[in-house]
Design an enzyme around this catalytic site. Structure first.
Site, PDB file in Angstrom:
ATOM      1  N   GLY A  24      49.520  39.061   4.204  1.00 32.61           N
ATOM      2  CA  GLY A  24      50.308  39.068   4.305  1.00 32.61           C
ATOM      3  C   GLY A  24      50.811  40.285   5.836  1.00 32.61           C
ATOM      4  O   GLY A  24      51.895  39.636   6.468  1.00 32.61           O
ATOM      5  N   ARG A  28      53.058  48.436  -2.432  1.00 30.40           N
ATOM      6  CA  ARG A  28      52.966  47.470  -1.007  1.00 30.40           C
ATOM      7  C   ARG A  28      53.435  46.193  -1.106  1.00 30.40           C
ATOM      8  O   ARG A  28      53.765  46.169  -2.397  1.00 30.40           O
ATOM      9  CB  ARG A  28      51.451  47.196  -0.545  1.00 30.40           C
ATOM     10  CG  ARG A  28      51.009  45.606  -0.079  1.00 30.40           C
ATOM     11  CD  ARG A  28      49.647  45.591  -0.153  1.00 30.40           C
ATOM     12  NE  ARG A  28      49.219  44.532   0.781  1.00 30.40           N
ATOM     13  CZ  ARG A  28      49.575  42.768   1.013  1.00 30.40           C
ATOM     14  NH1 ARG A  28      50.213  42.749  -0.317  1.00 30.40           N
ATOM     15  NH2 ARG A  28      49.543  42.412   1.751  1.00 30.40           N
ATOM     16  N   THR A  69      49.951  33.242  -4.602  1.00 32.81           N
ATOM     17  CA  THR A  69      50.757  33.003  -4.337  1.00 32.81           C
ATOM     18  C   THR A  69      51.265  31.523  -3.737  1.00 32.81           C
ATOM     19  O   THR A  69      50.206  30.458  -3.766  1.00 32.81           O
ATOM     20  CB  THR A  69      51.087  33.367  -2.857  1.00 32.81           C
ATOM     21  OG1 THR A  69      50.628  34.469  -2.187  1.00 32.81           O
ATOM     22  CG2 THR A  69      52.165  33.070  -1.379  1.00 32.81           C
ATOM     23  N   THR A  98      50.927  31.785   2.865  1.00 31.26           N
ATOM     24  CA  THR A  98      50.072  32.486   2.013  1.00 31.26           C
ATOM     25  C   THR A  98      48.997  33.060   3.010  1.00 31.26           C
ATOM     26  O   THR A  98      48.843  32.070   3.756  1.00 31.26           O
ATOM     27  CB  THR A  98      49.312  31.770   0.942  1.00 31.26           C
ATOM     28  OG1 THR A  98      48.807  31.799   0.380  1.00 31.26           O
ATOM     29  CG2 THR A  98      49.101  30.200   1.569  1.00 31.26           C
ATOM     30  N   GLY A  99      48.347  34.477   2.221  1.00 30.02           N
ATOM     31  CA  GLY A  99      47.472  35.179   2.893  1.00 30.02           C
ATOM     32  C   GLY A  99      47.780  36.406   2.948  1.00 30.02           C
ATOM     33  O   GLY A  99      48.297  36.694   1.876  1.00 30.02           O
ATOM     34  N   GLY A 133      53.916  42.581   0.055  1.00 29.28           N
ATOM     35  CA  GLY A 133      53.406  41.776   1.235  1.00 29.28           C
ATOM     36  C   GLY A 133      54.358  40.259   1.912  1.00 29.28           C
ATOM     37  O   GLY A 133      55.384  41.196   2.768  1.00 29.28           O
ATOM     38  N   ASP A 134      54.416  39.622   3.036  1.00 28.47           N
ATOM     39  CA  ASP A 134      54.712  39.158   3.297  1.00 28.47           C
ATOM     40  C   ASP A 134      55.920  38.158   2.316  1.00 28.47           C
ATOM     41  O   ASP A 134      57.401  37.731   3.540  1.00 28.47           O
ATOM     42  CB  ASP A 134      53.966  38.114   4.673  1.00 28.47           C
ATOM     43  CG  ASP A 134      53.040  36.731   4.140  1.00 28.47           C
ATOM     44  OD1 ASP A 134      52.896  37.644   2.548  1.00 28.47           O
ATOM     45  OD2 ASP A 134      53.134  36.111   4.090  1.00 28.47           O
TER      46      ASP A 134
END
Lengths: 170, 132
Positions: free
Chosen positions: B55, B29, B1, B52-53, B31-32
């Site tokens: 999500g 999928r 990210t 970032t991480g 993510g965030d």
């Protein structure tokens, strides 16, 4: 008034003890180039949105980071890219999810914000919109790197469930 | 990210995030990153955030919007708001980090992982990049 900029290139996939001095220097050089690109826009009186875009365009083309070129592989061996952008003036926003052939997803997210009545477009529909907007497309090979491919192969070799995969190999 | 947040000379904020997701992801999928309010948010009344991480946790906590809301409604500083929200993520079991620029020009990081590739610059002369 003054200006400020912060950037990130993800949470990192190389443990500190495994990162060589050359890797460390290369990552710092890439980050500095992206930071400089955004700072230049702001120092010259440009808009925050354009600074954000300038930073992310460079990082999306840099194979060291998980976005655009250098993106991780899906379970099936492809790439699905997501991006979003937001304007603090009026909380206008645009986002794309699961696109596979757009060189710069951040440009597509901005087009969703500025040239559609929507906030998020996904998959084939987003790619059709990108084509209508004249955005650059690339073959899947553009995004792939050996480093990321080997990461997928290592993960599959462990025969984990997909839930384990998502949890442990982000 | 990857991501960026900025405050320009006219006092306007913006945030952007772009990602390839997670290695080996399935089932389309998401993510965030593209979820406005989780991985990305900007509001001139408070701040701009890019995350970032992991999500799913950022979506559940509504990380980016929560940071902005704490600043706007509770008067938290950017650092205090970010640290509180990232602690919430950690308490649930998630990890990652955020970059934040406030409407007063603070440029800060908050993360609960060992490494986060990051950088910041301001008109006051700050110019730095860091990895760990």
């Amino acid at each position: 008034g003054g200006w400020s900029l912060a950037i990130h290139g993800g949470a990192g996939t190389i443990a500190r003890e495994n990162m060589s001095a050359e890797d460390d220097a290369a990552y710092r050089t890439s980050l500095q180039a992206a930071l400089d690109a955004g700072a230049k826009v702001l120092a010259e009186g440009g808009e925050a949105l354009d600074a954000v875009e300038a930073v992310i365009l460079l990082l999306e083309d840099d194979p060291r980071f998980n976005a655009g070129r250098g993106a991780v592989f899906t379970w099936e061996g492809g790439h699905e890219l997501d991006a979003s952008i937001m304007d603090g003036r009026d909380r206008d926003a645009g986002a794309v999810a699961g696109v596979t052939n757009i060189r710069h997803p951040i440009l597509l997210a901005r087009k969703v914000m500025t040239d559609s009545p929507h906030v998020m477009l996904a998959g084939k529909g987003a790619e059709t919109f990108a084509k209508e907007q004249g955005l650059e497309t690339v073959p899947a090979e553009w995004f792939g790197t050996d480093f990321r491919r080997e990461a997928l192969e290592r993960m599959k070799a462990k025969e984990l469930s997909a839930l384990d995969v998502d949890a442990k190999f982000g | 990210t990857v991501g960026a947040v900025a405050l320009d000379r006219n006092g306007n904020l913006a945030a952007g995030t772009s990602t390839g997701g997670m290695t080996g992801k399935r089932w389309n999928r998401i993510g965030d990153a593209p979820v406005i309010g989780a991985g990305t948010y900007a509001d001139n009344r408070s701040c701009a955030v890019s995350a970032t991480g992991w999500g799913e946790y950022f979506i559940r906590v509504g990380v980016a919007k929560a940071i902005c809301a704490r600043m706007e409604l509770a008067g938290d500083s950017a650092q205090a708001a970010s640290d509180a929200v990232m602690a919430d993520v950690k308490a649930l079991g998630g990890d990652g980090g955020v970059i934040v620029v406030s409407n007063s020009g603070d440029a800060i990081y908050s993360f609960n992982t060992s490494g986060m590739y990051r950088g910041r610059a301001t008109s006051e002369g700050m110019n730095e990049v860091a990895i760990y």
